[in-house]
Design an enzyme around this catalytic site. Structure first.
Site, PDB file in Angstrom:
ATOM      1  N   CYS A 329       0.799  -1.237   0.000  1.00  0.00           N
ATOM      2  CA  CYS A 329       0.000   0.000   0.000  1.00  0.00           C
ATOM      3  C   CYS A 329       0.828   1.282   0.000  1.00  0.00           C
ATOM      4  CB  CYS A 329      -0.965   0.017   1.177  1.00  0.00           C
ATOM      5  SG  CYS A 329      -1.408  -1.578   1.841  1.00  0.00           S
ATOM      6  N   ARG A 358       7.184 -11.155   5.153  1.00  0.00           N
ATOM      7  CA  ARG A 358       6.689 -11.054   6.525  1.00  0.00           C
ATOM      8  C   ARG A 358       7.321 -12.160   7.355  1.00  0.00           C
ATOM      9  NH1 ARG A 358       0.175 -10.186   5.348  1.00  0.00           N
ATOM     10  NH2 ARG A 358       0.421  -8.371   3.960  1.00  0.00           N
ATOM     11  N   GLN A 376       1.486 -10.582  -3.579  1.00  0.00           N
ATOM     12  CA  GLN A 376       0.089 -10.176  -3.463  1.00  0.00           C
ATOM     13  C   GLN A 376      -0.360  -9.559  -4.779  1.00  0.00           C
ATOM     14  OE1 GLN A 376       0.083  -7.608   0.124  1.00  0.00           O
ATOM     15  NE2 GLN A 376      -1.384  -9.060   0.954  1.00  0.00           N
ATOM     16  N   ASP A 378      -2.185  -7.163  -5.542  1.00  0.00           N
ATOM     17  CA  ASP A 378      -2.801  -5.970  -4.978  1.00  0.00           C
ATOM     18  C   ASP A 378      -3.337  -5.043  -6.060  1.00  0.00           C
ATOM     19  OD1 ASP A 378      -2.908  -5.765  -2.206  1.00  0.00           O
ATOM     20  OD2 ASP A 378      -0.757  -5.441  -2.053  1.00  0.00           O
ATOM     21  N   HIS A 380      -4.875  -0.845  -5.716  1.00  0.00           N
ATOM     22  CA  HIS A 380      -5.312   0.257  -4.872  1.00  0.00           C
ATOM     23  C   HIS A 380      -6.055   1.242  -5.762  1.00  0.00           C
ATOM     24  CE1 HIS A 380      -1.940  -1.540  -2.606  1.00  0.00           C
ATOM     25  NE2 HIS A 380      -2.787  -1.372  -1.618  1.00  0.00           N
ATOM     26  N   LYS A 460     -15.226  -3.720   5.166  1.00  0.00           N
ATOM     27  CA  LYS A 460     -14.642  -4.578   4.136  1.00  0.00           C
ATOM     28  C   LYS A 460     -15.607  -5.677   3.716  1.00  0.00           C
ATOM     29  CE  LYS A 460     -12.433  -7.743   7.433  1.00  0.00           C
ATOM     30  NZ  LYS A 460     -11.262  -8.579   7.708  1.00  0.00           N
ATOM     31  N   HIS A 506      -8.448  -0.984  -0.976  1.00  0.00           N
ATOM     32  CA  HIS A 506      -7.470  -2.062  -1.138  1.00  0.00           C
ATOM     33  C   HIS A 506      -8.254  -3.291  -1.602  1.00  0.00           C
ATOM     34  CE1 HIS A 506      -4.609  -0.045   1.809  1.00  0.00           C
ATOM     35  NE2 HIS A 506      -5.759   0.496   2.159  1.00  0.00           N
TER      36      HIS A 506
END
Length: 635
Positions: A329, A358, A376, A378, A380, A460, A506
């Site tokens: 992000c 991570r 990921q 992802d 945005h 979410k 997201h």
């Protein structure tokens, strides 16, 4: 007298102090027999617990999900009682029910080994046959500390407790527990202890490691047998075993949690990524790529440094601290801030296949499902508040295209709303939650509501897919975010010429590329649909000496047509080659002999079928190209 309101709206009067079990019996003995607990004004009650005031009553019967949880929690206590009987000095941590069963953490010497599990089961059955009543008692903290003074784990838990403290007893065994439980031990009949594992006390690696004993319990023998068969099928589909057998990926002791993808695994991964690129381009996403390592200051602004530091890998460059990104992000936000934006630019959809790292405890690592670096998918999206509903509809449609149309997954959606500690005004939250709900209603999608379960920065939608053997996996997510636009002072010029704060979405479709691959391997049991299969066709000559040249010719034609093909030229018997192609779950085998070489045809057999079909090479190429192009999923 007290008034009891039933789910159908009927109201009856009973004497104060009556129990839910007695109320069930007053209706019918059959209902009492099926009942295992009750909800009284929304609070779970044991059947024997007195009801002291007017209440709305819901009886929990043995065909309900809550009943399965109660059964397994009660069985965890029965197992602890059996362990205490066999190991009198045993000390106990926690013993909750979990998704498909229960566990209990135990400190015991000598240690429990796998061969002890049948012995514990036998003792559990003996204790259950005594039909001991399970009773609840409210105690003070001082009483509880005195009761469990010989068990340091219980003492530690008790010291942290606030409010009502309860203990449950059956025979000579008493345990600290919130409840609720079945009425008596003989209600526990069909169970099996499954496995042993290590677990640090309270999840802290600085604490002692206890033994965690897993089990499962069911109301019927059929339910237990079905679950054990399900586990057998799940074992056959284990992506770690299939990943090795099908030469897709491996894990090395030199990088625990860092998967290595082999050429065949990369073929699958590339197809998934190509699909992602293609569909996101159609949906109006612009792709970006952000750095893997960024300055500590960025992670301080985003809040990750203070809230996620223990899961981040760090390094120093020129005496400045940096972190390898655990999330994509902040990088997307820097891309947004690289330019000025007008309301006319919105919505801005930025997609990234971003590698993140991570730190996970080694004990939590699990194949591709739990790793330390992953990609990921992802995106945005930056937009104005009045665009939320329409944009959410677009994301839902995109996710549905992947899950339903391409992979054939069933799925359901859960909407999580404002938690107690949330940033942003109530008005913005209400508008955002309404927009999410409206988007689902617009699409005619039923959903489960999780009140108060949203992230602190926004509500979410979670997408839960169901695989071929009925397991549910959390994959896609759509999250609204009011926090990061505020932290990074994101703005756009509105129609009024003034600066305004955008809303940020997201969202992921696959979630993690690695985890999604693991799910697909298990969903398909390694037998991928043709478009996704690492090898789509295996060419097998009946005789390398007589038919090898034609086999090479066929393989070359298939390669020219962009079909992934292997030509088996090993000096092995025909039957062995055919069986090997089956073992490797290759969608099509072409067996080429005299007739095929002479007529320029191929004889093919599809994976899992016995039928052999002869067609021209040209027709076979057209057929398989059409199948690949359509991305037909397996039913």
């Amino acid at each position: 007298m007290i008034k009891i309101t039933f789910l159908d709206g009927n109201v009856k009067e009973f004497e104060k102090g009556i129990s839910a079990g007695e109320i069930a019996q007053s209706i019918s003995s059959g209902l009492r027999k099926k009942s295992v607990a009750a909800k009284v004004n929304g609070e779970m009650y044991d059947l024997s617990r007195p009801i002291e005031e007017d209440a709305k009553l819901e009886l929990i019967t043995n065909d309900m999900i809550d009943a399965f949880d109660i059964l397994n929690h009660s069985t965890a206590h029965l197992m602890a009682q059996a362990i205490k009987s066999l190991w009198p000095d045993a000390k106990f941590g926690v013993g909750p029910n979990i998704e498909n069963g229960f566990y209990y953490d135990v400190d015991v010497e000598p240690a429990i080994v796998e061969s002890d599990l049948p012995k514990i089961e036998k003792e559990m059955k003996r204790l259950a046959s005594k039909a001991e009543v399970i009773t609840r008692k409210v105690v003070s903290k001082e009483e509880a500390l005195e009761m469990f003074k010989e068990d340091p784990y219980k003492v530690e838990l008790i010291k942290d407790l606030e409010g009502t403290i309860t203990v449950y007893s059956q025979g000579d065994f008493t345990d600290l527990c919130r409840g609720v439980h079945l009425p008596k031990t003989s209600d526990i009949k069909h169970f099996k202890l499954m496995s042993l594992a290590g677990a640090y006390w309270r999840g802290d690696s600085n604490n002692k490691q206890l033994q965690r004993v897993y089990g499962t319990s069911h109301f019927t023998a059929e339910g237990l047998n079905n679950y054990l068969k399900f586990l057998e099928e799940a074992e056959k589909r284990d992506h770690r075993r299939l990943g090795k057998e099908l030469e897709l990926f491996f894990l090395s002791e030199f990088g625990p949690g860092f998967p290595f993808f082999l050429p065949k695994g990369m073929a699958v991964r590339n197809e998934l990524e190509n699909l992602w690129h293609e569909e996101h381009a159609k949906a109006g996403y612009q792709e970006i790529k952000t750095p893997i390592m960024l300055n500590k200051e960025l992670w301080e602004i985003s809040g990750h440094w203070f809230n996620y530091r223990e899961n981040m890998y760090t390094s120093e460059i020129d005496d400045v601290e940096y972190a390898i990104k655990p999330m994509n992000c902040p990088g997307s936000i820097l891309v947004y801030k690289n330019d000025l934006h007008s309301y006319r630019d919105f919505p801005i959809r930025m997609g990234e296949l971003g590698i993140v790292h991570r730190h996970e405890f080694s004990g939590a690592l699990h194949g591709l499902f739990r790793v330390r670096n992953f990609t990921q998918d992802d995106a945005h999206i930056f937009l104005t508040p009045d665009q939320i509903e329409s944009e959410i509809i677009g994301v839902i449609e995109l996710i549905d295209k992947f899950y339903s149309d391409i992979f054939g997954f069933e799925y359901h959606i859960e909407l999580s709303t404002r938690p107690e500690k949330a940033i942003g005004s109530v008005e913005i939250w209400d508008m955002a939650e309404k927009a999410l709900a409206n988007a689902l209603q617009h699409k005619g999608i039923e959903y489960k509501l999780n009140p108060g379960d949203g992230a602190f920065y926004g509500p979410k939608l979670d997408f839960k897919i169901k695989d071929a053997i009925g397991r549910t996996w959390q994959c896609g997510t759509i999250q609204l975010d009011f926090n990061l636009p505020e932290r990074f002072d994101l703005t756009y010029i509105g129609e009024d010429g003034q600066k305004h704060r955008p809303v940020m979405i997201h969202r992921v479709v696959y979630g993690s590329m690695e985890r999604f691959m693991g799910i697909l391997i298990e969903h398909y049991a390694g037998a991928f649909p043709t478009w996704l299969s690492p090898v789509q066709v295996k060419v097998i000559a009946v005789s390398n000496e007589h038919h090898g040249d034609y086999a090479k010719e066929v393989a070359n034609v298939l390669k020219e047509a962009h079909i992934r093909v292997e030509n088996d030229i090993r000096d092995e018997k025909l039957g062995y080659k055919i069986r090997d192609a089956q073992v490797h779950k290759i969608p099509y085998q072409l067996v080429l002999g005299d007739n095929e070489a002479k007529e320029k045809t191929v004889t093919y057999r599809a994976y899992g079928k016995q039928e052999q079909i002869t067609v021209s090479l040209e027709d076979f190429v057209s057929m398989i190209q059409e199948e690949i192009q359509s991305k037909k999923h397996k039913d």
